[in-house]
Design a protein around this motif. Structure first.
Motif, short mmCIF file in Angstrom:
data_model
loop_
_atom_site.label_atom_id
_atom_site.label_comp_id
_atom_site.label_asym_id
_atom_site.label_seq_id
_atom_site.Cartn_x
_atom_site.Cartn_y
_atom_site.Cartn_z
N ALA A 46 27.87 14.28 112.78
CA ALA A 46 26.79 13.38 112.37
C ALA A 46 27.03 12.84 110.96
CB ALA A 46 25.45 14.11 112.44
N GLU A 47 27.50 13.69 110.07
CA GLU A 47 27.78 13.25 108.69
C GLU A 47 28.91 12.23 108.65
OE1 GLU A 47 28.46 16.52 105.97
OE2 GLU A 47 26.72 17.59 106.76
N LEU A 48 29.97 12.50 109.38
CA LEU A 48 31.10 11.56 109.40
C LEU A 48 30.68 10.22 110.00
CD1 LEU A 48 33.98 13.98 110.46
CD2 LEU A 48 33.63 12.97 108.19
N ASP A 49 29.93 10.28 111.09
CA ASP A 49 29.44 9.05 111.70
C ASP A 49 28.51 8.31 110.75
OD1 ASP A 49 28.95 7.25 114.06
OD2 ASP A 49 26.91 8.05 113.79
N GLY A 50 27.62 9.04 110.10
CA GLY A 50 26.69 8.43 109.15
C GLY A 50 27.39 7.74 107.99
N ALA A 51 28.59 8.24 107.66
CA ALA A 51 29.37 7.63 106.59
C ALA A 51 30.24 6.48 107.12
CB ALA A 51 30.25 8.69 105.93
N GLY A 52 30.09 6.17 108.41
CA GLY A 52 30.79 5.02 108.98
C GLY A 52 32.17 5.27 109.53
N ARG A 71 27.10 14.02 125.58
CA ARG A 71 25.74 13.73 126.08
C ARG A 71 24.75 14.85 125.70
NH1 ARG A 71 28.80 12.14 130.42
NH2 ARG A 71 28.40 14.07 131.56
N ALA A 72 25.15 16.08 125.94
CA ALA A 72 24.24 17.21 125.73
C ALA A 72 23.87 17.41 124.27
CB ALA A 72 24.86 18.49 126.28
N HIS A 73 24.81 17.11 123.37
CA HIS A 73 24.58 17.36 121.94
C HIS A 73 24.38 16.08 121.14
CE1 HIS A 73 25.35 21.63 122.42
NE2 HIS A 73 26.31 21.28 123.26
N ASN A 74 24.35 14.96 121.86
CA ASN A 74 24.16 13.66 121.20
C ASN A 74 25.20 13.43 120.10
OD1 ASN A 74 22.85 11.19 121.09
ND2 ASN A 74 21.50 11.87 119.43
N TRP A 75 26.43 13.80 120.39
CA TRP A 75 27.51 13.59 119.43
C TRP A 75 27.83 12.10 119.33
CZ3 TRP A 75 31.46 17.83 121.28
CH2 TRP A 75 31.04 19.09 120.83
N PRO A 76 28.09 11.61 118.13
CA PRO A 76 28.38 10.19 117.92
C PRO A 76 29.85 9.83 118.16
CG PRO A 76 28.30 11.31 115.82
CD PRO A 76 27.98 12.35 116.87
N ILE A 77 30.35 10.22 119.31
CA ILE A 77 31.76 9.98 119.65
C ILE A 77 31.80 8.99 120.80
CG2 ILE A 77 33.90 11.02 120.48
CD1 ILE A 77 32.98 13.63 119.12
N LYS A 78 32.44 7.86 120.56
CA LYS A 78 32.51 6.80 121.57
C LYS A 78 33.85 6.77 122.30
CE LYS A 78 28.54 5.00 120.07
NZ LYS A 78 28.04 6.12 119.34
N ALA A 165 38.15 13.19 101.19
CA ALA A 165 39.17 12.20 101.57
C ALA A 165 38.53 10.94 102.11
CB ALA A 165 40.10 12.81 102.61
N ALA A 166 37.21 10.82 102.00
CA ALA A 166 36.47 9.73 102.64
C ALA A 166 36.95 8.35 102.24
CB ALA A 166 34.98 9.86 102.35
N VAL A 167 37.54 8.23 101.08
CA VAL A 167 38.01 6.92 100.63
C VAL A 167 39.08 6.38 101.56
CG1 VAL A 167 38.93 5.68 98.64
CG2 VAL A 167 37.62 7.77 98.29
N SER A 168 39.86 7.29 102.14
CA SER A 168 41.01 6.83 102.92
C SER A 168 40.83 6.90 104.44
CB SER A 168 42.25 7.63 102.53
OG SER A 168 42.07 8.99 102.82
#
Length: 170
Positions: A46-52, A71-78, A165-168
């Motif tokens: 969720a944090e990684l997805d929230g950071a884009g 689906r079960a955990h509502n993970w933001p993985i497409k 490492a979020a910058v990269s």
């Protein structure tokens, strides 16, 4: 982009390994709802997805197993690449390359998190950063020998690294 392996990286599938090894996917799916997600994984995703950041799963299992968890955990993985979407499984980099292609990203902006030496090898062959996840391993010797770029013993350690490492990453 951050690409995760599934088994023993996001979810503890050790209790269904006997079914996985014989490709009894029906038995795996019958027990999927009782398989534990490693502590901190859902929050990290969720944090990684929230950071884009683009998130993906590349697994040697059929994609139905991780899709059930998404689906079960509502993970933001497409993006999910399972063994039916590739001709050759890891350590061949085909799955990683396919995931990057779907996300329209390059290897120099991609991290691959996995618990096995084959994950490290696939990362190297795809030109991405190899991150070893030791928290689900009963024996990390092969993972250590494969020399991932970084090795993490906890989900929190991985999270701290990915945030720093979020910058990269994209």
């Amino acid at each position: 982009m951050v690409i995760f392996d599934f088994d023993q990286t996001l979810v503890d599938t050790s209790s269904v390994e006997k079914f996985r090894s014989t490709k009894n996917w029906g038995a795996v799916m019958a027990q999927a709802s009782s398989l534990p997600v490693y502590g901190g994984i859902t929050e990290l995703l969720a944090e990684l997805d929230g950071a884009g950041h683009t998130l993906a799963i590349v697994t040697k299992s059929p994609d139905m197993v991780p899709r059930a968890f998404i689906r079960a955990h509502n993970w933001p993985i497409k993006i999910v690449v399972g063994h039916h979407q590739v001709r050759v499984k890891k350590p061949n980099p085909e799955g990683l390359l396919l995931a990057m292609s779907k996300a329209n990203v390059t290897p120099n902006t991609t991290y691959h998190v996995g618990d096995h030496s084959q994950d490290t090898e696939a990362s190297r062959r795809a030109g991405v950063v190899a991150l070893g996840s030791a928290w689900g391993c009963s024996d990390i010797s092969d993972l250590v020998k494969s020399k991932p770029d970084r090795l993490f013993h906890t989900v929190d350690e991985l999270g701290a690294f990915l945030k720093s490492a979020a910058v990269s990453i994209s």
